[in-house]
Design a protein around this motif. Structure first.
Motif, mmCIF file in Angstrom:
data_model
loop_
_atom_site.group_PDB
_atom_site.id
_atom_site.type_symbol
_atom_site.label_atom_id
_atom_site.label_comp_id
_atom_site.label_asym_id
_atom_site.label_seq_id
_atom_site.Cartn_x
_atom_site.Cartn_y
_atom_site.Cartn_z
ATOM 1 N N HIS A 121 0.661 -1.358 0.253
ATOM 2 C CA HIS A 121 0.219 -0.131 -0.131
ATOM 3 C C HIS A 121 0.660 1.196 -0.056
ATOM 4 C CE1 HIS A 121 -3.543 -2.797 1.976
ATOM 5 N NE2 HIS A 121 -3.149 -3.003 0.318
ATOM 6 N N GLN A 122 2.256 1.097 -0.507
ATOM 7 C CA GLN A 122 2.711 2.015 -0.465
ATOM 8 C C GLN A 122 3.338 2.912 -2.556
ATOM 9 O OE1 GLN A 122 6.714 1.633 0.568
ATOM 10 N NE2 GLN A 122 6.526 2.875 2.658
ATOM 11 N N TYR A 123 3.112 3.780 -2.495
ATOM 12 C CA TYR A 123 3.311 4.238 -3.657
ATOM 13 C C TYR A 123 4.223 5.229 -3.539
ATOM 14 C CZ TYR A 123 0.578 8.695 -2.114
ATOM 15 O OH TYR A 123 0.040 9.007 -1.604
ATOM 16 N N GLN A 124 4.465 5.682 -4.827
ATOM 17 C CA GLN A 124 5.323 6.305 -5.994
ATOM 18 C C GLN A 124 4.687 7.159 -6.516
ATOM 19 O OE1 GLN A 124 9.736 5.379 -5.653
ATOM 20 N NE2 GLN A 124 9.543 7.102 -7.930
ATOM 21 N N VAL A 125 4.970 8.471 -7.099
ATOM 22 C CA VAL A 125 4.526 9.262 -8.272
ATOM 23 C C VAL A 125 5.695 10.092 -8.823
ATOM 24 C CG1 VAL A 125 3.166 11.441 -8.699
ATOM 25 C CG2 VAL A 125 2.138 9.367 -6.577
ATOM 26 N N SER A 126 5.488 10.235 -9.946
ATOM 27 C CA SER A 126 6.948 10.539 -10.568
ATOM 28 C C SER A 126 5.604 11.767 -11.497
ATOM 29 C CB SER A 126 7.053 9.826 -11.963
ATOM 30 O OG SER A 126 7.955 8.796 -10.434
ATOM 31 N N GLN A 127 6.898 12.337 -12.909
ATOM 32 C CA GLN A 127 5.820 13.263 -13.087
ATOM 33 C C GLN A 127 6.455 14.433 -14.577
ATOM 34 O OE1 GLN A 127 5.030 17.663 -12.621
ATOM 35 N NE2 GLN A 127 3.675 17.461 -12.906
ATOM 36 N N LYS A 128 6.085 14.098 -15.555
ATOM 37 C CA LYS A 128 7.536 14.401 -16.824
ATOM 38 C C LYS A 128 6.631 15.422 -18.245
ATOM 39 C CE LYS A 128 10.020 12.609 -20.697
ATOM 40 N NZ LYS A 128 10.294 11.498 -21.658
ATOM 41 N N ASP A 129 6.844 16.628 -17.941
ATOM 42 C CA ASP A 129 6.062 17.544 -18.348
ATOM 43 C C ASP A 129 4.319 16.913 -18.315
ATOM 44 O OD1 ASP A 129 8.415 18.182 -20.677
ATOM 45 O OD2 ASP A 129 7.672 16.347 -22.026
ATOM 46 N N ASP A 130 2.939 16.951 -19.323
ATOM 47 C CA ASP A 130 2.086 17.170 -18.631
ATOM 48 C C ASP A 130 1.287 15.509 -18.136
ATOM 49 O OD1 ASP A 130 1.035 18.969 -18.804
ATOM 50 O OD2 ASP A 130 0.553 19.004 -21.103
ATOM 51 N N LEU A 131 2.609 14.571 -18.152
ATOM 52 C CA LEU A 131 2.475 12.877 -17.543
ATOM 53 C C LEU A 131 2.697 12.457 -16.458
ATOM 54 C CD1 LEU A 131 3.695 10.926 -20.970
ATOM 55 C CD2 LEU A 131 1.678 11.360 -20.059
ATOM 56 N N THR A 132 1.541 12.035 -15.720
ATOM 57 C CA THR A 132 2.220 11.299 -14.306
ATOM 58 C C THR A 132 1.486 10.267 -14.260
ATOM 59 O OG1 THR A 132 0.666 13.309 -13.204
ATOM 60 C CG2 THR A 132 0.680 12.167 -11.870
ATOM 61 N N PHE A 133 2.912 9.813 -13.251
ATOM 62 C CA PHE A 133 3.230 7.863 -13.611
ATOM 63 C C PHE A 133 2.904 7.809 -11.732
ATOM 64 C CE2 PHE A 133 5.992 4.686 -13.399
ATOM 65 C CZ PHE A 133 5.981 4.078 -13.500
ATOM 66 N N ARG A 192 -9.987 -1.446 -0.036
ATOM 67 C CA ARG A 192 -9.180 -2.750 0.088
ATOM 68 C C ARG A 192 -10.172 -3.476 1.321
ATOM 69 N NH1 ARG A 192 -9.155 -2.253 -3.795
ATOM 70 N NH2 ARG A 192 -6.839 -2.468 -5.277
ATOM 71 N N ARG A 193 -10.196 -4.907 1.117
ATOM 72 C CA ARG A 193 -10.938 -6.190 2.576
ATOM 73 C C ARG A 193 -9.787 -7.065 2.323
ATOM 74 N NH1 ARG A 193 -15.783 -7.663 4.111
ATOM 75 N NH2 ARG A 193 -16.862 -6.535 2.140
ATOM 76 N N GLN A 194 -9.634 -7.323 4.254
ATOM 77 C CA GLN A 194 -8.629 -7.558 4.690
ATOM 78 C C GLN A 194 -10.223 -8.981 5.632
ATOM 79 O OE1 GLN A 194 -5.167 -6.351 6.271
ATOM 80 N NE2 GLN A 194 -4.080 -7.034 5.098
ATOM 81 N N GLY A 195 -10.077 -10.291 5.141
ATOM 82 C CA GLY A 195 -11.212 -11.036 5.815
ATOM 83 C C GLY A 195 -12.573 -10.816 5.594
ATOM 84 N N ASP A 196 -12.716 -9.795 7.604
ATOM 85 C CA ASP A 196 -14.033 -9.518 6.967
ATOM 86 C C ASP A 196 -13.871 -8.263 7.155
ATOM 87 O OD1 ASP A 196 -15.281 -12.031 6.834
ATOM 88 O OD2 ASP A 196 -15.386 -12.420 9.194
ATOM 89 N N ILE A 197 -12.743 -7.284 7.178
ATOM 90 C CA ILE A 197 -12.623 -6.219 7.777
ATOM 91 C C ILE A 197 -12.313 -5.482 6.332
ATOM 92 C CG2 ILE A 197 -11.502 -4.507 8.348
ATOM 93 C CD1 ILE A 197 -10.328 -6.585 11.012
ATOM 94 N N GLN A 198 -12.903 -4.061 6.244
ATOM 95 C CA GLN A 198 -12.793 -3.598 5.087
ATOM 96 C C GLN A 198 -12.598 -1.950 5.320
ATOM 97 O OE1 GLN A 198 -16.586 -2.150 1.842
ATOM 98 N NE2 GLN A 198 -16.156 -3.419 0.543
ATOM 99 N N THR A 199 -11.691 -1.547 4.136
ATOM 100 C CA THR A 199 -10.208 -0.131 5.348
ATOM 101 C C THR A 199 -10.397 0.217 3.827
ATOM 102 O OG1 THR A 199 -8.665 -1.495 4.498
ATOM 103 C CG2 THR A 199 -9.444 -1.585 7.314
ATOM 104 N N GLU A 200 -10.170 1.585 4.283
ATOM 105 C CA GLU A 200 -10.207 2.723 3.017
ATOM 106 C C GLU A 200 -8.567 2.799 3.362
ATOM 107 O OE1 GLU A 200 -12.551 6.286 3.005
ATOM 108 O OE2 GLU A 200 -14.380 4.817 1.642
ATOM 109 N N LEU A 201 -7.838 2.726 1.893
ATOM 110 C CA LEU A 201 -6.474 3.420 1.758
ATOM 111 C C LEU A 201 -6.182 4.220 0.588
ATOM 112 C CD1 LEU A 201 -5.380 -0.227 0.804
ATOM 113 C CD2 LEU A 201 -5.172 0.855 3.173
ATOM 114 N N THR A 202 -5.803 5.608 1.320
ATOM 115 C CA THR A 202 -5.282 7.038 0.780
ATOM 116 C C THR A 202 -4.040 6.639 -0.343
ATOM 117 O OG1 THR A 202 -5.529 7.964 2.406
ATOM 118 C CG2 THR A 202 -4.066 8.772 0.322
ATOM 119 N N VAL A 203 -4.772 6.764 -2.072
ATOM 120 C CA VAL A 203 -3.771 6.575 -3.201
ATOM 121 C C VAL A 203 -3.609 7.303 -4.110
ATOM 122 C CG1 VAL A 203 -4.366 4.114 -2.856
ATOM 123 C CG2 VAL A 203 -6.200 5.772 -4.610
#
Length: 544
Positions: A346-358, A384-395
Motif C-alpha cells: 500500500h505504499q506508492y511513488q509518483v513521478s512527473q514528466k511534462d503533462d504526464l503523471t506516473f 480493500r478487504r482483509q478477511g471480514d474487515i474493509q478499510t479505505e486506503l489513501t492512494v
C-alpha cells in the motif's frame, strides 16, 4: 596549398569548439559566410540556453519525483444527457424508434425480400413465400427480444402446445412456419451489389455505421468513458474469430467499445477484423483509441483504458488533441520510468514528466498507472478487504479515478448478456446483428432513464419494447394458444363456451392427416376449444 589552408582552418574551428571559449563568436566574423562556423554558432546558442530548456514545460527530458508543477484540468465542454426532446413519460418504442428508425426497418425489409427472390430463383423451393412487411419484421424482431428473456432450448419450443409448460401467446402473434421462413431469408446487404468486398464486414457495414450515428445523435456522455474490448459469441468458421481466454466469452468476434463509465452507454465502437496481409498491425491499440475518440476531439473528454492500450505516445497524442487519458500501463512500455525499488504493501511513488503523471502502487503486486491530466500530489481513496474487515486506503487520485471509471464496457457486457437472443446460426453476421440490437435496446433505456422519463428496470424495458413491437400477424388457421391450468388440482369442465365454432386444439395438435374439426365446446378453465370426445385427452395432458 589552398586545400591545405582550408583544412587547417576547419581544424582550428573544431579545436576551438572544445576549448574554454567554445561559446565565443567574434563580432567581426561573417557567421553566415562559413557553413562550419554557422553550425558552431547554432550549437553555442543552444548550450547557453540548455538549462532554461530543461525547465520549460513540454521539453523535460527526465521524470522527476519532486518539485512537481501544477496543472489545471479543463471541464468537459459538452452538455451531457439526451440530445432529443422527450415527453415527461415515455414508452420504450418512443425512444427505441430514434435508433431503429423507419428508414432502417425499410432497408431491412427490402434486403430480406430481395434475398428471398434471389435464393428461390437460384434454388427453387416448394415452401410458400410472401414478401415480408414492416409489421411482420417488427413482430419477428420483437419476438427475438422476448426470446432473450423467455429462454427455451429451441426456437420451435415457443410454438409447442401439447404441454402447458410451453404454452405461450407467441403462436397468436405469428405462425411457426412464417417466423421460420422470415428467419431463413433475413438479410442486410444485397449480395449482387457492387460493394467493397475487401471490407470483411461488407455484409453488415451499413447497419453498423447507421447505428453508430444514431447512438451519437441520441445521447451525450457525461465526460468519463472507458475503452475496452467486448466479445460477441461465435464458434463457427470465421477468418477474424478471436480467442480471449480471460474473457467470460472466450471465442467470438472482438468489438472495440467506448462506453460511458457510469451507465455503459455505447457512444462509439469498431469491429476488429483481424490481421491484414498476414501480419499484425503496428500500433494497433494507438490507432483504435484515436479512432474511437475522433468524434470528441477538443472536448476534453476523459478516457480510461487498461494496459493493452496505455502508452506515453498515445497519451501525448490524446493531450495534443484536447483529450484526457488515464490507465494502467505495462512495465515494458517505452518512455515510462523503471519500477521503483521494493515497497511495502500500500505504499506508492509518483513521478512527473511534462503533462504526464506516473504512479507505482504496491497492492498484492505493483500496479502502474499513467495519466496525462492528474495532479501528482492529488489523492483519493480505494477500498480493500482483509478477511471480514474493509478499510479505505489513501492512494494517488489517478489510481482511485481509474478504479471508479473503468467499468463502463464491463457494465454493458453484464446488462446485455442477461437477456440477449442467443439462438444459433451458421451466419456470423447474425451474431453481430442481434448483439447490436441488444446494444440499441440498452442505449435507448439509458437515454430514457437519464431524462427521468422511465422509472422501471432494464428487464421491464425490454419486455415492454418486445410487446410494443409485436403486432399479431398469424394466419387464422394457426392453433389456438391455451393458457396454463389455474392450479395443479384445478377441475376442468367441458361446456359450450363459444358463440362461433373454433378449431379443436387437440385435433390441431394430433398427427392425423384428417382436417381438424371445429366446435363451440371447450374447457372453461383453460378457455380452449375442444370436442367433447377430445376433452379426456386434454385433461390428461394438463395433468402430466
Amino acid at each position: 596549398m589552398a586545400d591545405s589552408s582550408d583544412g587547417s582552418d576547419i581544424d582550428e574551428v573544431m579545436e576551438d569548439d572544445t576549448g574554454p571559449d567554445a561559446n565565443y563568436i567574434p563580432d567581426d566574423l561573417d557567421v553566415l559566410a562559413d557553413r562550419v562556423v554557422r553550425e558552431q554558432w547554432i550549437l553555442a546558442m543552444f548550450r547557453e540556453e540548455e538549462e532554461d530548456m530543461r525547465d520549460f514545460v513540454g521539453f523535460q527530458e527526465e521524470w522527476k519525483t519532486d518539485n512537481f508543477h501544477s496543472r489545471e484540468k479543463i471541464p468537459y465542454l459538452r452538455e451531457p444527457g439526451v440530445k432529443i426532446e422527450l415527453p415527461d413519460v415515455v414508452t420504450p418504442i418512443q425512444v427505441f424508434s430514434r435508433v431503429f428508425t423507419e428508414e432502417l426497418w425499410m432497408q431491412l425489409v427490402t434486403e430480406t425480400n430481395l434475398y428471398a427472390e434471389q435464393s428461390r430463383s437460384a434454388t427453387p423451393s416448394n415452401s410458400k413465400w410472401v414478401p415480408v412487411t414492416i409489421v411482420e419484421m417488427k413482430t419477428v424482431i420483437g419476438l427475438c427480444l422476448a426470446m432473450g428473456i423467455l429462454d427455451l432450448p429451441s426456437r420451435r419450443d415457443f410454438w409447442r402446445q401439447k404441454k402447458w409448460l410451453f404454452r405461450t401467446t407467441i403462436p397468436q402473434a405469428i405462425s411457426r412456419d412464417r417466423f421460420a421462413i422470415i428467419w431463413r431469408y433475413l438479410h442486410l446487404q444485397d449480395n449482387s451489389k457492387d460493394v467493397n468486398r475487401s471490407d470483411k464486414l461488407w455484409k453488415v457495414r451499413w447497419y453498423l455505421d447507421y447505428l453508430k450515428d444514431r447512438f451519437q445523435e441520441l445521447y451525450e456522455v457525461d465526460g468519463f468513458v472507458s475503452v475496452d474490448e467486448s466479445m460477441v459469441k461465435f464458434k463457427g468458421r470465421l477468418a477474424f474469430r478471436q480467442y480471449l481466454p480471460l474473457k467470460p466469452t472466450k471465442w467470438g468476434i472482438k468489438v472495440w467499445v467506448m462506453a460511458e463509465s457510469s451507465t455503459g452507454y455505447v457512444s462509439n465502437f469498431q469491429v476488429y477484423t483481424g490481421r491484414e496481409g498476414g501480419s499484425s498491425e503496428k500500433g494497433l491499440a494507438h490507432r483504435v483509441v484515436m479512432d474511437l475518440a475522433r468524434p470528441y476531439i477538443g472536448s476534453h473528454l476523459s478516457i480510461f483504458m487498461d494496459n493493452f492500450y496505455s502508452g506515453v505516445p498515445l497519451f501525448e497524442d490524446l493531450k495534443a488533441h484536447g483529450l484526457y487519458a488515464c490507465g494502467t500501463v505495462r512495465s515494458n512500455r517505452k518512455g515510462i520510468p523503471p519500477k521503483p525499488p521494493a515497497m511495502d504493501r500500500h505504499q506508492y511513488q509518483v513521478s512527473q514528466k511534462d503533462d504526464l503523471t506516473f504512479c507505482a502502487w504496491r497492492d498484492t503486486k505493483v500496479v502502474l498507472v499513467l495519466s496525462n491530466y492528474h495532479e501528482p500530489m492529488a489523492e483519493g481513496t480505494v477500498r480493500r478487504r482483509q478477511g471480514d474487515i474493509q478499510t479505505e486506503l489513501t492512494v494517488p487520485a489517478c489510481l482511485s479515478d481509474y478504479q471508479k471509471h473503468m467499468k463502463g464496457v464491463d457494465l454493458l457486457d453484464q446488462m446485455t448478456s442477461y437477456y440477449q437472443f442467443q439462438h444459433r446460426s451458421k451466419k456470423w453476421w447474425r451474431r453481430l446483428f442481434f448483439f447490436f440490437l441488444s446494444v440499441s435496446c440498452y442505449n435507448s433505456y439509458i437515454a430514457a432513464r437519464s431524462a427521468g422519463a422511465y422509472k422501471g428496470g432494464y428487464k421491464e424495458w425490454q419486455e415492454d419494447l418486445a410487446q410494443e413491437l409485436v403486432t399479431p400477424v398469424t394466419a387464422k388457421s394457426a392453433p389456438q394458444c391455451a393458457a396454463a391450468p389455474v392450479a395443479a388440482s384445478a377441475e376442468h369442465d367441458c361446456e359450450k363456451i363459444f358463440h362461433k365454432r373454433k378449431i379443436c386444439r387437440e385435433c390441431s395438435l394430433s398427427k392425423s392427416e384428417a382436417r381438424p374439426g371445429a366446435t363451440v365446446y371447450g374447457c372453461r378453465q383453460c378457455n380452449v376449444p375442444l370436442h367433447i370426445q377430445c376433452f379426456g385427452k386434454h385433461y390428461r395432458s394438463t395433468r402430466q
